[in-house]
Scaffold this motif. Structure first.
Motif, PDB file in Angstrom:
ATOM      1  N   ILE A   9       0.856  -1.179   0.000  1.00 44.66           N
ATOM      2  CA  ILE A   9       0.000   0.000   0.000  1.00 44.66           C
ATOM      3  C   ILE A   9       0.898   1.237   0.000  1.00 44.66           C
ATOM      4  N   CYS A  10       0.539   2.256  -0.781  1.00 45.82           N
ATOM      5  CA  CYS A  10       1.329   3.487  -0.831  1.00 45.82           C
ATOM      6  C   CYS A  10       1.173   4.213   0.503  1.00 45.82           C
ATOM      7  N   GLY A  11       2.297   4.565   1.123  1.00 42.45           N
ATOM      8  CA  GLY A  11       2.279   5.231   2.422  1.00 42.45           C
ATOM      9  C   GLY A  11       1.690   6.630   2.368  1.00 42.45           C
ATOM     10  N   TYR A  12       1.576   7.213   1.171  1.00 39.55           N
ATOM     11  CA  TYR A  12       1.049   8.577   1.044  1.00 39.55           C
ATOM     12  C   TYR A  12      -0.433   8.590   0.709  1.00 39.55           C
ATOM     13  N   CYS A  13      -0.792   8.061  -0.446  1.00 37.76           N
ATOM     14  CA  CYS A  13      -2.180   8.192  -0.897  1.00 37.76           C
ATOM     15  C   CYS A  13      -3.015   6.950  -0.607  1.00 37.76           C
ATOM     16  N   LYS A  14      -2.373   5.872  -0.068  1.00 39.08           N
ATOM     17  CA  LYS A  14      -3.058   4.627   0.281  1.00 39.08           C
ATOM     18  C   LYS A  14      -3.587   3.841  -0.909  1.00 39.08           C
ATOM     19  N   VAL A  39       5.579   3.029  -1.823  1.00 38.96           N
ATOM     20  CA  VAL A  39       5.155   4.308  -2.402  1.00 38.96           C
ATOM     21  C   VAL A  39       4.795   4.052  -3.857  1.00 38.96           C
ATOM     22  N   CYS A  40       3.617   4.528  -4.286  1.00 30.39           N
ATOM     23  CA  CYS A  40       3.218   4.314  -5.673  1.00 30.39           C
ATOM     24  C   CYS A  40       3.953   5.328  -6.556  1.00 30.39           C
ATOM     25  N   PRO A  41       4.039   5.095  -7.871  1.00 37.10           N
ATOM     26  CA  PRO A  41       4.804   5.991  -8.761  1.00 37.10           C
ATOM     27  C   PRO A  41       4.327   7.444  -8.709  1.00 37.10           C
ATOM     28  N   ASP A  42       3.008   7.687  -8.625  1.00 32.21           N
ATOM     29  CA  ASP A  42       2.486   9.066  -8.571  1.00 32.21           C
ATOM     30  C   ASP A  42       3.028   9.809  -7.355  1.00 32.21           C
ATOM     31  N   CYS A  43       2.945   9.181  -6.189  1.00 30.27           N
ATOM     32  CA  CYS A  43       3.409   9.821  -4.956  1.00 30.27           C
ATOM     33  C   CYS A  43       4.929   9.920  -4.938  1.00 30.27           C
ATOM     34  N   TYR A  44       5.601   8.952  -5.575  1.00 31.85           N
ATOM     35  CA  TYR A  44       7.055   9.024  -5.660  1.00 31.85           C
ATOM     36  C   TYR A  44       7.440  10.325  -6.360  1.00 31.85           C
TER      37      TYR A  44
HETATM   38 ZN    ZN Z   1       0.597   7.030  -3.670  1.00 33.83          ZN
END
Ligand code: ZN
Length: 144
Positions: free
Chosen positions: A83-88, A116-121
């Motif tokens: 799970i992305c730590g930023y946007c979930k 972390v997903c690519p967008d949030c990265y």
């Molecule tokens: Zn994300």
């Protein structure tokens, strides 16, 4: 068991799902190839013929134990999802990041591991790396 034969019980347990149950069918040596095929389709894992040799049974149980151990391991791995730590957003088994609501409409009984997903990265981490004077491309480790 009254009203149900061994294969019926096997099918019932397979349909119920849950923890894997290992079935060894012990039968007479008159069992036909067709009956063995039917047993296999019903979910039987292994076959022994009467009279059962204790050493042979011991070895089959040893294999069964190994398979059940692997099965439990796979099940545990399946319950940890990134799970992305930023946007979930959640990365599904086809490596796509999807919204949490979408993911849970498709899966149940899961736990999380963080990433972390690519967008949030791009949005969160690249600016931080640049601020620190680190080249984001190098920090990514050459992964494209
Ligand atoms: Zn994300």
């Amino acid at each position: 068991m009254p009203g149900i034969d061994g294969l019926g019980l096997c099918r019932m347990i397979r349909e119920r799902g849950g923890d894997y149950v290992y079935f060894i069918l012990i039968s007479s040596n008159r069992v036909t190839k067709e009956n063995r095929q039917l047993a296999l389709e019903s979910g039987v894992d292994d076959f022994l013929t009467k009279p059962v040799d204790a050493d042979e049974l011991g070895m089959r149980l040893h294999v069964a134990e190994r398979i059940l151990g692997l099965s439990a391991q796979v099940k545990q791995l399946e319950t940890f999802i990134p799970i992305c730590g930023y946007c979930k957003k959640i990365r599904n088994d086809r490596k796509y990041w999807q919204e949490i609501e979408t993911f849970f409409s498709q899966h149940q009984g899961t736990k999380f591991s963080h990433g972390v997903c690519p967008d949030c990265y791009e949005r969160e981490l690249v600016p931080q790396l640049e601020k620190l004077g680190i080249d984001p491309a190098a920090a990514r480790g050459g992964e494209s």
